[in-house]
Design a protein around this motif. Structure first.
Motif, PDB file in Angstrom:
ATOM      1  N   GLU A 134     100.570  46.973 -14.388  1.00 22.03           N
ATOM      2  CA  GLU A 134     100.528  45.512 -14.343  1.00 22.03           C
ATOM      3  C   GLU A 134      99.516  44.908 -15.311  1.00 22.03           C
ATOM      4  OE1 GLU A 134      99.184  43.812 -10.691  1.00 22.03           O
ATOM      5  OE2 GLU A 134      97.755  45.441 -10.311  1.00 22.03           O
ATOM      6  N   TRP A 141     102.992  37.235 -14.469  1.00 21.82           N
ATOM      7  CA  TRP A 141     104.345  37.443 -13.947  1.00 21.82           C
ATOM      8  C   TRP A 141     105.018  38.658 -14.598  1.00 21.82           C
ATOM      9  CZ3 TRP A 141     109.145  37.374 -16.334  1.00 21.82           C
ATOM     10  CH2 TRP A 141     109.211  36.875 -17.642  1.00 21.82           C
ATOM     11  N   ARG A 145     106.262  41.913 -12.734  1.00 22.10           N
ATOM     12  CA  ARG A 145     107.640  42.379 -12.951  1.00 22.10           C
ATOM     13  C   ARG A 145     107.681  43.874 -13.219  1.00 22.10           C
ATOM     14  NH1 ARG A 145     109.677  40.997 -18.711  1.00 22.10           N
ATOM     15  NH2 ARG A 145     108.364  42.851 -19.055  1.00 22.10           N
ATOM     16  N   ASP A 146     106.823  44.333 -14.153  1.00 21.29           N
ATOM     17  CA  ASP A 146     106.810  45.749 -14.513  1.00 21.29           C
ATOM     18  C   ASP A 146     106.378  46.611 -13.330  1.00 21.29           C
ATOM     19  OD1 ASP A 146     107.602  44.938 -17.008  1.00 21.29           O
ATOM     20  OD2 ASP A 146     105.603  45.110 -17.910  1.00 21.29           O
ATOM     21  N   VAL A 199     108.420  43.335  -5.337  1.00 20.58           N
ATOM     22  CA  VAL A 199     109.475  42.432  -5.817  1.00 20.58           C
ATOM     23  C   VAL A 199     109.186  41.006  -5.373  1.00 20.58           C
ATOM     24  CG1 VAL A 199     111.933  41.871  -5.668  1.00 20.58           C
ATOM     25  CG2 VAL A 199     111.218  44.254  -5.960  1.00 20.58           C
ATOM     26  N   TYR A 202     106.558  39.514  -7.636  1.00 20.71           N
ATOM     27  CA  TYR A 202     107.153  39.154  -8.923  1.00 20.71           C
ATOM     28  C   TYR A 202     107.933  37.851  -8.820  1.00 20.71           C
ATOM     29  CZ  TYR A 202     111.081  38.938 -12.171  1.00 20.71           C
ATOM     30  OH  TYR A 202     112.042  38.483 -13.039  1.00 20.71           O
ATOM     31  N   CYS A 206     107.343  34.602 -11.085  1.00 23.70           N
ATOM     32  CA  CYS A 206     108.323  34.432 -12.160  1.00 23.70           C
ATOM     33  C   CYS A 206     108.565  32.945 -12.440  1.00 23.70           C
ATOM     34  CB  CYS A 206     109.642  35.114 -11.790  1.00 23.70           C
ATOM     35  SG  CYS A 206     110.887  34.999 -13.099  1.00 23.70           S
ATOM     36  N   PHE A 217     115.373  40.861 -12.689  1.00 20.83           N
ATOM     37  CA  PHE A 217     114.289  41.078 -13.639  1.00 20.83           C
ATOM     38  C   PHE A 217     114.647  40.471 -14.994  1.00 20.83           C
ATOM     39  CE2 PHE A 217     113.871  44.573 -10.528  1.00 20.83           C
ATOM     40  CZ  PHE A 217     112.625  44.206 -10.027  1.00 20.83           C
ATOM     41  N   ARG A 218     113.755  39.568 -15.453  1.00 17.14           N
ATOM     42  CA  ARG A 218     114.021  38.803 -16.670  1.00 17.14           C
ATOM     43  C   ARG A 218     113.034  39.151 -17.776  1.00 17.14           C
ATOM     44  NH1 ARG A 218     118.817  37.572 -15.577  1.00 17.14           N
ATOM     45  NH2 ARG A 218     118.791  36.099 -17.345  1.00 17.14           N
TER      46      ARG A 218
END
Length: 304
Positions: A134, A141, A145-146, A199, A202, A206, A217-218
């Motif tokens: 992270e 964000w 996500r990662d 999740v 995130y 996000c 996931f973007r």
């Protein structure tokens, strides 16, 4: 270069394979490339471009010439074995359809190669990856996500394509996920609290609205997250932690299987969680000491 008849035969074969199910689009694309390469070689080698006749008369010397040509172009033994497997599948189907003896093709031996065994991380290294990934990004964000993706790989044993394929309809994550894996095979995967929380974190951070039909996931530009971005984050993480080059996103899935088996998990249950068609594939994914494998075997064997 390939005759129309050979083209038609290949198209019909692929349609047949698709209708049977169990073959993904990627697998069918690979079959098309591998068999088309073979057909192109044999067209030149036999000096005939019309009809299927020359293909039904392939002999052992022809197969040796093809394999020698492939190796001469630098194709690895592993890749040639894959190509030969595709050609054999095509010839089994073609021989049944055209009524000829395919023994020369089917009896061709694949070149020997050293199978690459997966290299899972140690448990403390896997945890360190999750804790460290992270901080590889300046954006909170993106780091969240990662972390969420890597936690799904290690905590649930997902393939990276499966994690990146989750959509807004899948969140918030339920106690178990129905995953469609390779070849359209479905499996039910329990979701651990750590994965669900990662999740959720995130999604809170996000900046984009995730609709039910969108991938969860973007990327930073707004499109679906690609595997390369996750691989890059893992590269940076392993450099920071001093881990070997084998510490890839897929290694997290290997680690999930190995650590679960080491903790006493049942090999067949792990096979189901990973979505493997063969138990031997699961065994290759799990690197534990021989004594532990024998212990599992002895407990499971009906004669034990």
């Amino acid at each position: 270069m390939i005759s129309p008849a050979a083209h038609d035969a290949l198209d019909t074969f692929l349609t047949h394979r698709a209708a049977l199910g169990g073959a993904s689009e990627n697998t069918l694309d690979a079959y098309r490339r591998d068999i088309a390469d073979y057909l192109a070689f044999m067209t030149l080698h036999k000096g005939a471009q019309q009809g299927l006749g020359p293909l039904t008369k392939i002999g052992v010397p022809d197969m040796r010439s093809w394999m020698a040509s492939e190796r001469g172009q630098g194709l690895s033994a592993r890749s040639l074995a894959r190509k030969l497997s595709a050609v054999k599948s095509f010839y089994r189907w073609l021989a049944e359809r055209e009524g000829f003896d395919p023994t020369a093709v089917l009896s061709t031996r694949a070149p020997k190669f050293q199978a690459k065994l997966p290299r899972p991380l140690a448990e403390d290294a896997a945890r360190a990856v999750i804790d460290t990934v992270e901080i590889q990004s300046r954006d909170d964000w993106v780091g969240a996500r990662d972390t969420a993706v890597v936690t799904l790989l290690y905590g649930c044993g997902l393939r990276i394509s499966e994690a990146l394929g989750l959509t807004g309809a899948d969140v918030p994550l339920p106690p178990s996920l129905r995953i469609v894996g390779k070849g359209g095979k479905e499996r039910l995967v329990p979701v651990i609290d750590a994965a669900r929380e990662a999740v959720d974190t995130y999604l809170r951070l996000c900046p984009m609205e995730i609709t039910p039909e969108m991938e969860v996931f973007r990327g930073v530009r707004g499109g679906p997250l690609g595997a390369r971005a996750v691989q890059k984050a893992m590269e940076q993480t392993r450099l920071q932690l001093g881990l070997p080059a084998s510490a890839t996103p897929h290694a997290m899935r290997h680690s999930f299987a190995t650590h679960l088996l080491s903790a006493g998990g049942d090999l067949r249950a792990i096979q189901e969680l990973l979505g493997h068609a063969s138990l031997s594939t699961t065994q290759a994914y799990t690197q534990v000491d021989t004594a532990r494998l024998m212990e599992v075997y002895n407990k499971a064997h009906p004669k034990a």
